[in-house]
Design an enzyme around this catalytic site. Structure first.
Site, PDB file in Angstrom:
ATOM      1  N   CYS A 227       0.869  -1.175   0.000  1.00  0.00           N
ATOM      2  CA  CYS A 227       0.000   0.000   0.000  1.00  0.00           C
ATOM      3  C   CYS A 227       0.907   1.226   0.000  1.00  0.00           C
ATOM      4  O   CYS A 227       1.713   1.394   0.932  1.00  0.00           O
ATOM      5  CB  CYS A 227      -0.870  -0.039   1.260  1.00  0.00           C
ATOM      6  SG  CYS A 227      -1.881   1.411   1.502  1.00  0.00           S
TER       7      CYS A 227
ATOM      8  N   CYS B  20      -0.604   3.458  -6.626  1.00  0.00           N
ATOM      9  CA  CYS B  20      -1.601   2.945  -5.683  1.00  0.00           C
ATOM     10  C   CYS B  20      -1.847   1.519  -6.156  1.00  0.00           C
ATOM     11  O   CYS B  20      -2.143   1.307  -7.342  1.00  0.00           O
ATOM     12  CB  CYS B  20      -2.892   3.756  -5.739  1.00  0.00           C
ATOM     13  SG  CYS B  20      -4.264   2.950  -4.869  1.00  0.00           S
TER      14      CYS B  20
END
Ligand code: DGL
Length: 283
Positions: free
Chosen positions: A70, A206
């Site tokens: 992440c 992302c």
């Protein structure tokens, strides 16, 4: 013992899938913090506390090394956890444990330089610079991590981050492809207007966006090189594990998928990406 992989939701599966082939014999445990996803619009302290809880849960599940799959958690929480939490946690668990992020390997792949490489700030800048577009969450864009760290390491790369608020949430919900296509096109277009032209290269900063990398490829000019985090992270991890044999990564090929949210099958979008239906169990 195992490799733990953490994300706010399903995005980290993109990294996880690559790790399952690269480290096939190892045990892998995935944790999606879907009860709190998406992270991208949250405040910094919130992201730190949620990431810490996720790592603790993965250590409880037997992880020796947790990979923060992440960008948002890596940009906002990783350094804090490494400095203020991990030393105590290591002592408490009396075994080697660590948390690694995914921004360092991505920047190494983008610059073609090892992390230790720093440019001479007084050296003359090259006249021809490539423009790197980074598509990411609002929190990652606000941290300016890609701009700051790449600027220290490369004199021929100018970085422009494009925050795509809402996109990770749509992917998390398994939104229809047509809806995702429009949102991706809008952001690619917004970045083009801001720079005055399309970027020469792009990073999907992302992990959720990697699930729809085909839509980014479609919206960017044909042939635009895209740096894919899953490969960059797996390469860096292989080098890390070779240097650190002290971590027990298991060897039974166990695969666990945990969620803090609603257990059960994931969306059709995820099943398509994964190549088979994927079911999460309660964390
Ligand atoms: N997949 C994550 C990232 O790479 C988080 C997205 C979100 O939760 O907003 O940033």
């Amino acid at each position: 013992m195992a490799i733990g992989v953490f994300d706010s939701g399903v995005g980290g599966l993109t990294v996880h899938r690559e790790l399952t082939t690269r480290f096939a014999a190892c045990d892998l445990v995935y944790l999606a913090d879907q009860a709190h996803a998406p992270y991208g619009g949250r405040g910094g302290e919130d992201i730190v506390q949620l990431t810490r809880a996720g790592c603790a849960r993965l250590f409880d599940a037997g992880a020796s090394v947790v990979v923060l799959a992440c960008n948002t958690a890596s940009a906002i929480a990783l350094r804090r956890l490494q400095q203020t939490w991990l030393p105590e946690e290591r002592a408490r668990r009396s075994r080697p444990i660590n948390v690694l992020g995914i921004i360092v390997p991505t920047i190494e792949a983008a610059t073609g330089q090892p992390w230790s490489h720093e440019i001479d700030p007084l050296a003359e800048r090259k006249s021809a610079i490539d423009v790197l577009g980074v598509f990411c969450t609002a929190a990652t864009a606000m941290s300016r991590v890609y701009e700051i760290e790449i600027d220290k390491r490369s004199e021929d790369l100018a970085v422009f981050s494009e925050a795509c608020p809402g996109l990770a949430g749509l992917i998390e919900l398994g939104a229809p492809e047509e809806e995702l296509r429009v949102v991706v096109r809008d952001h690619v277009d917004a970045l083009r207007r801001r720079i005055g032209r399309h970027p020469d290269r792009a990073v999907l900063g992302c992990t959720h966006y990697e699930i729809i990398s085909d839509l980014f490829a479609e919206a960017l000019p044909p042939g635009t090189p895209v740096i894919h985090q899953p490969q960059a992270v797996a390469d860096a991890l292989a080098r890390y594990f070779a240097r650190h044999p002290e971590y027990d990564l298991g060897q039974s090929g166990r695969r666990d998928f945990l969620t803090t949210g609603q257990p059960g099958p994931q969306s059709a979008l995820i099943a398509r990406f994964w190549g088979a239906p994927l079911t999460f169990t309660a964390a």
